[in-house]
Design an enzyme around this catalytic site. Structure first.
Site, mmCIF file in Angstrom:
data_model
loop_
_atom_site.group_PDB
_atom_site.id
_atom_site.type_symbol
_atom_site.label_atom_id
_atom_site.label_comp_id
_atom_site.label_asym_id
_atom_site.label_seq_id
_atom_site.Cartn_x
_atom_site.Cartn_y
_atom_site.Cartn_z
ATOM 1 N N HIS A 97 -2.164 -2.069 -9.680
ATOM 2 C CA HIS A 97 -3.155 -1.507 -8.760
ATOM 3 C C HIS A 97 -4.414 -2.355 -8.812
ATOM 4 O O HIS A 97 -4.759 -2.885 -9.867
ATOM 5 C CB HIS A 97 -3.502 -0.066 -9.161
ATOM 6 C CG HIS A 97 -4.120 0.702 -8.045
ATOM 7 N ND1 HIS A 97 -5.460 0.638 -7.770
ATOM 8 C CD2 HIS A 97 -3.575 1.523 -7.125
ATOM 9 C CE1 HIS A 97 -5.705 1.395 -6.720
ATOM 10 N NE2 HIS A 97 -4.586 1.941 -6.304
ATOM 11 N N HIS B 69 0.880 -1.187 0.000
ATOM 12 C CA HIS B 69 0.000 0.000 0.000
ATOM 13 C C HIS B 69 0.917 1.236 0.000
ATOM 14 O O HIS B 69 1.767 1.366 -0.873
ATOM 15 C CB HIS B 69 -0.916 -0.115 1.232
ATOM 16 C CG HIS B 69 -2.023 0.872 1.330
ATOM 17 N ND1 HIS B 69 -2.402 1.703 0.307
ATOM 18 C CD2 HIS B 69 -2.873 1.171 2.363
ATOM 19 C CE1 HIS B 69 -3.420 2.459 0.702
ATOM 20 N NE2 HIS B 69 -3.726 2.157 1.946
ATOM 21 N N ASP C 230 2.985 5.633 -6.508
ATOM 22 C CA ASP C 230 4.238 5.517 -5.755
ATOM 23 C C ASP C 230 5.470 5.376 -6.638
ATOM 24 O O ASP C 230 6.588 5.401 -6.136
ATOM 25 C CB ASP C 230 4.160 4.303 -4.807
ATOM 26 C CG ASP C 230 3.121 4.518 -3.731
ATOM 27 O OD1 ASP C 230 3.112 5.614 -3.159
ATOM 28 O OD2 ASP C 230 2.316 3.615 -3.481
HETATM 29 N N1 CMC Z 1 4.965 -6.677 -10.159
HETATM 30 C C1 CMC Z 1 4.868 -7.872 -10.788
HETATM 31 N N2 CMC Z 1 3.725 -8.565 -10.938
HETATM 32 C C2 CMC Z 1 2.632 -8.012 -10.412
HETATM 33 C C3 CMC Z 1 2.642 -6.768 -9.752
HETATM 34 C C4 CMC Z 1 3.880 -6.098 -9.648
HETATM 35 N N3 CMC Z 1 3.960 -4.919 -9.034
HETATM 36 N N4 CMC Z 1 1.401 -6.473 -9.329
HETATM 37 C C5 CMC Z 1 0.620 -7.485 -9.709
HETATM 38 N N5 CMC Z 1 1.372 -8.432 -10.361
HETATM 39 C C6 CMC Z 1 0.882 -9.663 -10.985
HETATM 40 C C7 CMC Z 1 0.625 -10.741 -9.930
HETATM 41 O O1 CMC Z 1 1.764 -11.536 -9.731
HETATM 42 C C8 CMC Z 1 -0.525 -11.496 -10.545
HETATM 43 O O2 CMC Z 1 0.010 -12.305 -11.583
HETATM 44 P P1 CMC Z 1 -0.614 -13.775 -11.843
HETATM 45 O O3 CMC Z 1 -2.010 -13.529 -12.329
HETATM 46 O O4 CMC Z 1 0.282 -14.401 -12.844
HETATM 47 O O5 CMC Z 1 -0.591 -14.479 -10.512
HETATM 48 C C9 CMC Z 1 -1.344 -10.409 -11.240
HETATM 49 O O6 CMC Z 1 -0.399 -9.371 -11.562
HETATM 50 C C10 CMC Z 1 -2.462 -9.853 -10.364
HETATM 51 O O7 CMC Z 1 -1.867 -9.397 -9.129
HETATM 52 P P2 CMC Z 1 -2.566 -9.433 -7.710
HETATM 53 O O8 CMC Z 1 -1.509 -9.440 -6.679
HETATM 54 O O9 CMC Z 1 -3.611 -10.538 -7.688
HETATM 55 O O10 CMC Z 1 -3.346 -8.031 -7.746
HETATM 56 P P3 CMC Z 1 -3.929 -7.243 -6.505
HETATM 57 O O11 CMC Z 1 -5.023 -6.403 -7.024
HETATM 58 O O12 CMC Z 1 -4.258 -8.167 -5.380
HETATM 59 O O13 CMC Z 1 -2.685 -6.354 -6.028
HETATM 60 C C11 CMC Z 1 -1.228 -4.559 -5.718
HETATM 61 C C12 CMC Z 1 -2.594 -4.998 -6.243
HETATM 62 C C13 CMC Z 1 -1.127 -3.043 -5.751
HETATM 63 C C14 CMC Z 1 -1.076 -5.035 -4.264
HETATM 64 C C15 CMC Z 1 -0.117 -5.193 -6.598
HETATM 65 O O14 CMC Z 1 -0.244 -4.726 -7.913
HETATM 66 C C16 CMC Z 1 1.278 -4.909 -6.055
HETATM 67 O O15 CMC Z 1 1.764 -5.647 -5.195
HETATM 68 N N6 CMC Z 1 1.976 -3.830 -6.559
HETATM 69 C C17 CMC Z 1 3.271 -3.458 -6.026
HETATM 70 C C18 CMC Z 1 3.092 -2.669 -4.740
HETATM 71 C C19 CMC Z 1 2.621 -1.268 -5.015
HETATM 72 O O16 CMC Z 1 3.146 -0.562 -5.877
HETATM 73 N N7 CMC Z 1 1.616 -0.845 -4.232
HETATM 74 C C20 CMC Z 1 1.103 0.527 -4.298
HETATM 75 C C21 CMC Z 1 -0.296 0.591 -4.808
HETATM 76 S S1 CMC Z 1 -0.792 2.292 -5.214
HETATM 77 C C22 CMC Z 1 -0.755 3.126 -3.690
HETATM 78 C C23 CMC Z 1 -1.914 2.782 -2.869
HETATM 79 O O17 CMC Z 1 -2.988 3.368 -3.080
HETATM 80 O O18 CMC Z 1 -1.778 1.908 -2.012
#
Ligand code: CMC
Length: 425
Positions: A304, A265, A360
């Site tokens: 995201h 986050h 971010d």
């Molecule tokens: N790098 C590589 N792969 C990713 C990333 C990433 N940053 N984010 C998602 N994926 C992949 C993930 O591995 C999955 O792949 P697969 O379908 O093959 O298993 C797919 O994309 C879907 O990901 P998810 O984890 O199920 O998606 P989510 O909606 O649960 O997670 C997130 C959203 C923001 C937690 C995630 O994108 C992430 O960890 N990003 C990096 C951390 C980050 O930058 N967070 C800040 C978010 S913006 C500020 C705020 O408002 O918090």
């Protein structure tokens, strides 16, 4: 015509008609269907498809990359408004008139100081304590100074404590920053606006007045506007969850700060900078991308839950970065970030998963250029998000639909077991 969803359980032929309203069905309506003695429920870890409240504060269209506060595009607010004007909008639903804004700014200026005993609390933390932990603990401790905030059903009491917390967050953040540097605290300067005063409390040395570059003050205003609210994200959900059991706003915001700290986050801005430093140079970018694609690494600042397009906040920050670098000098990590973005936007792994830079990705590079250590980055997110949390808190505690947050679970542990005395184990 009444819009309904028809459900038929094939095994028994039982049918159910669920009213559809606002593109949702009521999860509790499903309970009418009995599955082996259990009422039918939904399973939704991470709330991917579950609305938990009605809210009139922030609107996001994740496919189009649109973010609006109370109907106003964040791009327009970032161009024309100040952070305090936006905080007023979030809390009151309308942009202030000139008189209303002047009164609001005066109220905030009045409440900037923090109690002396809180300074003693800060002094008690280890010299290298993480700023977010100190912020979380200090905001929770505010309740000990303002216990009347427990009376959150009284609108006047609520408004006073909302103003207090918005006013005190920069002071607390600046004191935490200076504690980390073993520098004496610089008290608020009532002649300065919200962002100028914050910069002064952070960076003032022996000079009588701290004259910040107006372009840096504006950059700070824009960053604060962009971070002010983001509907039902993890930390806002934490604030609402803690509010649902009848808590004061300091306790609730403290919970929000804890949730924000996580690297998935708000803590992602700190994690992005660590990632960029670790990559170090353009030569190492391909290897890093390959590790991400193998699932060994995560590209911090990318992806995201809601945006399946470029995060509009990231676009604005990317533009603002150049203005800040004109003053501070270019952060060499910018080239590494740009190369990561260039490759990712043309790579099937990222495009097929709709992974784009989020807020971010570039903010940390800018914060570093402004002179902040990475541990302070998420604190800089928490200051403006406080107005969003408080607008959501206010909406939550005045919501006639509010119920204590209490999700279901699917129990997977053992069935009933006879107690085994110690000697027989
Ligand atoms: N790098 C590589 N792969 C990713 C990333 C990433 N940053 N984010 C998602 N994926 C992949 C993930 O591995 C999955 O792949 P697969 O379908 O093959 O298993 C797919 O994309 C879907 O990901 P998810 O984890 O199920 O998606 P989510 O909606 O649960 O997670 C997130 C959203 C923001 C937690 C995630 O994108 C992430 O960890 N990003 C990096 C951390 C980050 O930058 N967070 C800040 C978010 S913006 C500020 C705020 O408002 O918090």
């Amino acid at each position: 015509m009444r819009d309904v969803l028809q459900i038929r359980r094939v095994a028994t032929g039982h049918e159910l008609e669920l009213p559809i309203s606002e593109a949702t069905i009521r999860a509790t309506d499903l309970r009418q269907l009995n599955i082996g003695g259990e009422p039918l429920a939904t399973f939704d870890p991470g709330f991917f498809n579950t609305a938990v409240c009605h809210s009139a504060i922030t609107y996001i269209d994740g496919d189009e990359g649109i973010l609006q506060y109370r109907g106003y595009r964040v791009e327009d607010l970032a161009e024309h408004s100040t952070y305090l004007e936006v905080a007023y909008l979030l809390l009151n639903g309308e942009l202030p008139t000139a008189d209303q804004l002047a009164a609001w700014e005066e109220t905030i200026t009045l409440h900037r100081r923090i109690p002396d005993k809180l300074k003693i609390l800060l002094a008690g933390f280890p010299y290298d304590a993480h700023p977010m932990s100190m912020l979380m603990a200090s905001v929770a401790a505010f309740f000990t100074f303002y216990p009347e905030s427990q009376d959150y059903t009284d609108p006047e009491c609520r408004a006073l404590n909302i103003a207090r917390l918005i006013a005190k967050m920069p002071t607390l953040a600046a004191f935490i920053y200076r504690k980390g540097k073993a520098k004496p605290y610089a008290d608020p300067d009532d002649e300065y606006g919200y962002c100028h005063n914050f910069l002064a409390m952070l960076f003032k040395q022996a000079e009588r007045k701290y004259a910040a570059d107006p372009r840096l003050i504006r950059a700070m205003e824009v960053l604060f506007i962009l971070h002010a609210d983001h509907e039902q994200n993890c930390s806002t959900n934490a604030v609402r969850c803690v509010a649902s059991s009848g808590n004061d706003l300091y306790t609730c915001v403290s919970a929000g700060i804890g949730a924000l700290h996580g690297p998935l986050h708000g803590g992602a801005n700190e994690a992005v900078l660590k990632m960029l430093r670790e990559i170090g140079s353009l030569d190492n970018v391909p290897d890093f991308i390959a590790a991400v694609k193998r699932g060994e690494r995560r590209m911090m600042g990318f992806g995201h839950r809601v945006y399946k397009n470029y995060d509009p906040r990231a676009k604005i920050i990317r533009q603002a970065v150049d203005d800040v670098f004109d003053i501070t000098g270019v952060n060499p990590l910018l080239r590494v970030a740009q190369e990561l973005e260039r490759i990712a936007l043309n790579d099937e792994y990222f495009t097929s998963r709709k992974l784009y830079p989020n807020v971010d990705f570039y903010s940390g590079i800018m914060y570093e250029a402004l002179g902040f250590p990475p541990e302070m980055f998420t604190v800089l997110f928490a200051i403006p998000r406080t107005s969003g949390w408080l607008a959501q808190y206010q909406e939550c505690v005045t919501d006639p639909e509010l119920k204590i947050a209490r999700p279901k679970q699917i129990y997977t542990g053992p069935g009933h077991r006879r107690y085994v005395p110690m000697a027989q184990r």
